[in-house]
Design a protein around this motif. Structure first.
Motif, mmCIF file in Angstrom:
data_model
loop_
_atom_site.group_PDB
_atom_site.id
_atom_site.type_symbol
_atom_site.label_atom_id
_atom_site.label_comp_id
_atom_site.label_asym_id
_atom_site.label_seq_id
_atom_site.Cartn_x
_atom_site.Cartn_y
_atom_site.Cartn_z
ATOM 1 N N ASN A 145 -6.705 8.284 -0.136
ATOM 2 C CA ASN A 145 -6.705 6.822 -0.185
ATOM 3 C C ASN A 145 -7.143 6.183 1.126
ATOM 4 O O ASN A 145 -7.176 4.964 1.231
ATOM 5 N N LYS A 161 0.828 -1.210 0.000
ATOM 6 C CA LYS A 161 0.000 0.000 0.000
ATOM 7 C C LYS A 161 0.858 1.255 0.000
ATOM 8 O O LYS A 161 0.530 2.247 -0.639
ATOM 9 N N ASN A 186 1.724 6.853 -6.671
ATOM 10 C CA ASN A 186 0.730 7.905 -6.938
ATOM 11 C C ASN A 186 1.324 9.286 -6.704
ATOM 12 O O ASN A 186 1.030 10.234 -7.440
#
Length: 139
Positions: free
Chosen positions: A131, A96, A103
């Protein structure tokens, strides 16, 4: 010095200050291992300031050494610092986190292509919020 390199230097400076508040670096007399580590840390900061071609490689080695030898201090490391120096340090990031920083890279690229200024910490924080990530940069 570009934005990213300045961020790395600032993060290393902050991390060193925080390390000095914790064992074993807060002892009145440092063992040879810790004295050597701090000497190498100072050298890394000088290399970063002078934009030495080896500063990222040396940063990878020193951060990995910090994590291996002083696991109790790992929580002091800004997670994005591991991303920015790359190499072996990427192994200390979860999937993650890797997605988050990818990103970030895409968003930073867009800002740069459009000639827009941005703040690295603010952009990463916004991406975390977007997120729904619960991990923080530092504790």
């Amino acid at each position: 010095m570009n934005l990213r390199t300045q961020y790395i230097l600032d993060s290393f400076t902050e991390l060193k200050k925080r390390m000095l508040d914790h064992a074993p670096f807060n002892a009145d007399s440092l063992a040879e291992e810790e004295a050597d580590f701090l000497q190498k840390w100072q050298g890394l900061m000088e290399e970063t300031e002078s934009l030495s071609p080896n500063y990222l490689f040396n940063a990878q080695e020193l951060l990995a050494r910090l994590i291996r030898c002083y696991p109790n201090l790992t929580v002091l490391i800004k997670r994005e610092l591991l991303w920015f120096v790359g190499g072996e340090c990427l192994h200390f990031l979860g999937d993650k986190e890797l997605d988050l920083y990818q990103n970030f890279e895409e968003a930073a690229y867009e800002y740069e292509q459009n000639g827009k200024d941005y703040d690295i910490a603010t952009l990463i924080s916004a991406l975390r919020d977007k997120n729904g990530s619960t991990s923080s940069t530092t504790h």
